[in-house]
Design an enzyme around this catalytic site. Structure first.
Site, PDB file in Angstrom:
ATOM      1  N   SER A 251       0.853  -1.189   0.000  1.00 40.39           N
ATOM      2  CA  SER A 251       0.000   0.000   0.000  1.00 40.39           C
ATOM      3  C   SER A 251       0.887   1.236   0.000  1.00 40.39           C
ATOM      4  O   SER A 251       2.115   1.137  -0.074  1.00 40.39           O
ATOM      5  CB  SER A 251      -0.878   0.006   1.244  1.00 40.39           C
ATOM      6  N   LYS A 252       0.237   2.380   0.125  1.00 39.96           N
ATOM      7  CA  LYS A 252       0.980   3.648   0.120  1.00 39.96           C
ATOM      8  C   LYS A 252       2.044   3.701   1.211  1.00 39.96           C
ATOM      9  O   LYS A 252       3.026   4.411   1.088  1.00 39.96           O
ATOM     10  CB  LYS A 252      -0.002   4.805   0.336  1.00 39.96           C
ATOM     11  N   ARG A 253       1.799   2.931   2.287  1.00 36.28           N
ATOM     12  CA  ARG A 253       2.795   2.914   3.359  1.00 36.28           C
ATOM     13  C   ARG A 253       4.163   2.477   2.860  1.00 36.28           C
ATOM     14  O   ARG A 253       5.190   2.780   3.445  1.00 36.28           O
ATOM     15  CB  ARG A 253       2.351   1.946   4.471  1.00 36.28           C
ATOM     16  N   HIS A 254       4.151   1.701   1.784  1.00 34.40           N
ATOM     17  CA  HIS A 254       5.428   1.224   1.235  1.00 34.40           C
ATOM     18  C   HIS A 254       5.983   2.181   0.187  1.00 34.40           C
ATOM     19  O   HIS A 254       6.817   1.810  -0.618  1.00 34.40           O
ATOM     20  CB  HIS A 254       5.243  -0.178   0.639  1.00 34.40           C
ATOM     21  N   GLY A 255       5.509   3.409   0.191  1.00 34.03           N
ATOM     22  CA  GLY A 255       5.951   4.384  -0.813  1.00 34.03           C
ATOM     23  C   GLY A 255       4.965   4.395  -1.963  1.00 34.03           C
ATOM     24  O   GLY A 255       3.999   3.632  -1.968  1.00 34.03           O
TER      25      GLY A 255
END
Ligand code: GLU
Length: 500
Positions: A251-255
């Site tokens: 997800s966005k948490r991973h960039g």
């Protein structure tokens, strides 16, 4: 029957790794089977679907060279390929189901349904529509109709187990009690995803529905719809999720994991395509660097992994690097040029000399980068020179008396020579070697330091001629010749108290 598969994105945002991996697997599967790859836009969500997303999606697919055989722009025998252009088809299908008493209008208000949902949640049970409107008499229906309430439409679902053989996961069974009579057409007459997808897949003669595992729970509903319409069912296959290195869903948490972000980070299409193909599929011989044609030839669903794939950016970079190395030099030069133009290092339109010289710059850079965005940094040594004592290693080298001799000799000789060819440079170095009797690293380290102010970098017999040719060109920022650099370095050393 020849294989027909589709990639059916909802254009509600940017194309990201998860989606595009589904596109790639479908593409590879269809090409391997000499079948047809269809692109279909599932844009029924009027609020979230945007033209901008469609444009972005098409740009990304084209950039990755995932060409579709039927779909938007090019058309095909089973179009239109955009769901919002197929509403009359969906209405006809609804009509048929209503006539056959396989579906019914539901007049329950969203407030009433929310209340039931709330009650189910409080009891800790799954919400299933209780079938209130299924049991309405004709008279009751008419009354509701007359009161002006707009119905949604539900499929009649009997309680039973729906089973199918998933091409990737094997046998799957799901009880219809998990979902009950589900909505197929909304109050505004827009089709729900499950309804539209079954109609489209049937009419577009899709043989294999291959998509992400997040749709596994939709498949039994879709099977019921195939049965209701009397349409032949396709094969189904569900790809496992992609996880980040921390084992959490990507997800966005991973960039930023959009295709656009990877392009902007300097990935090349060949590299990203290859890296994505390995997210959940492995080559029979465990090969990792594969061109598109090889992937097509070697791809099979048997080697698609049931367990989740882990996204590892370092591996993506490694694969990208290998594909950068395979690029013809001219293509590579064209790819990196915009970065140099942007930094104001080269002119936007090249003269013949500039073009030829830039190929040499590109040749130096090509071996040294994993991402196109690293090119300028790796070429800095050609464009810039700042005398320094950088680190202890350089300081130690400069303590050697021989070292200073080499630097002085180079500065004196280089200014009188044409060093624009490798041969001339090598013959100058040999001359210094013969005269000073200094050789090996005592010779090469000082040379490197005085032309690049560094202890590492491209081979000098490649670097020096490239700097020299560059220094003679009319570039936006003047490049200093290596003799000028050496003299500046000497001046700098003197200021630092070295006896040279
Ligand atoms: N529009 C759906 C999605 O983007 C397609 C799912 C499917 O392939 O059936 O998730």
């Amino acid at each position: 029957m020849s294989v027909r598969v589709r990639f059916a994105p909802s254009p509600t945002g940017k194309l990201h790794l998860g989606n595009v991996r589904t596109a790639i697997f479908n593409y590879l599967y269809s090409k391997n089977k000499k079948g047809t790859f269809i692109l279909r836009l599932e844009d029924t969500d009027a609020v979230r679907s945007t033209d901008e997303s469609i444009e972005g999606l098409i740009k990304d697919l084209k950039w990755l060279q995932i060409e579709w055989d039927e779909g938007p722009i090019i058309g095909g025998d089973y179009g239109p390929y955009r769901q919002t252009e197929r509403y009359d088809i969906y209405q006809n299908h609804l009509k048929k189901l209503l006539e056959e008493d396989k579906a019914y209008p539901c007049y329950c208000s969203s407030q009433a349904l929310d209340k039931l949902r709330e009650e189910a949640r409080a009891k800790g049970v799954n919400f299933i529509y209780p079938g209130t409107c299924r049991r309405l008499t004709e008279k009751e229906r008419k009354e509701r109709e007359a009161s002006g309430v707009k119905p949604s439409y539900r499929l009649k679902v009997s309680p039973h187990i729906v089973s199918f053989k998933d091409l990737i996961r094997g046998d799957v069974s799901i009880h219809t009690n998990l979902f009950g009579d589900f909505i197929i057409v909304r109050q505004d007459l827009s089709p729900t995803y499950n309804f539209a997808v079954v109609i489209d897949d049937s009419l577009m003669k899709v043989t294999d529905v291959l998509r992400g595992e997040d749709h596994l729970s939709n498949t039994p509903k879709q099977i019921l719809l195939y049965e209701a319409f009397g349409y032949e069912k396709p094969n189904f296959g569900h790809f496992s999720m992609i996880l980040g290195p921390d084992n959490a869903k990507l997800s966005k948490r991973h960039g930023d994991v959009s295709v656009e972000a990877f392009r902007e980070r300097g990935f090349i299409p060949e590299g990203l395509f290859n890296a994505l193909a390995l997210l959940g599929w492995s080559d029979p011989e465990e090969r990792e660097i594969l061109k598109k044609d090889e992937l097509i030839e070697r791809f099979s669903l048997e080697r698609v992994n049931k367990s989740a794939a882990i996204f590892d950016e370092n591996k993506f970079r490694y694969i990208n690097k290998q594909h950068i190395l395979c690029l013809p030099l001219k293509d590579f030069a064209n790819m990196i040029k915009p970065y140099f133009v942007k930094e104001g290092l080269v002119n936007e339109s090249f003269s013949d000399e500039e073009e030829e010289w830039f190929l040499k710059v590109a040749e130096i850079v090509q071996k040294r980068i994993s991402l196109l965005t690293e090119a300028v940094e790796q070429a800095k040594v050609i464009f810039e020179f700042e005398p320094s004592l950088l680190n202890d290693e350089i300081k130690a080298v400069l303590q050697e008396e021989d070292c200073l001799k080499v630097i002085l000799s180079y500065a004196l000789k280089a200014e009188k020579r044409d060093l624009t060819t490798r041969e001339n440079y090598i013959s100058l170095v040999n001359e210094i070697k013969n005269e000073t009797k200094i050789k090996g690293k005592n010779l090469y380290h000082p040379l490197r330091i005085c032309v690049s102010s560094s202890m590492s970098g491209p081979d000098l017999d490649q670097l020096v001629p490239t700097i020299e040719i560059g220094s003679k060109l009319n570039l936006p920022v003047k490049i200093e010749s290596t003799s000028q650099r050496a003299w500046r370095y000497i001046q700098f050393l003197r200021e630092q108290g070295y006896k040279i």
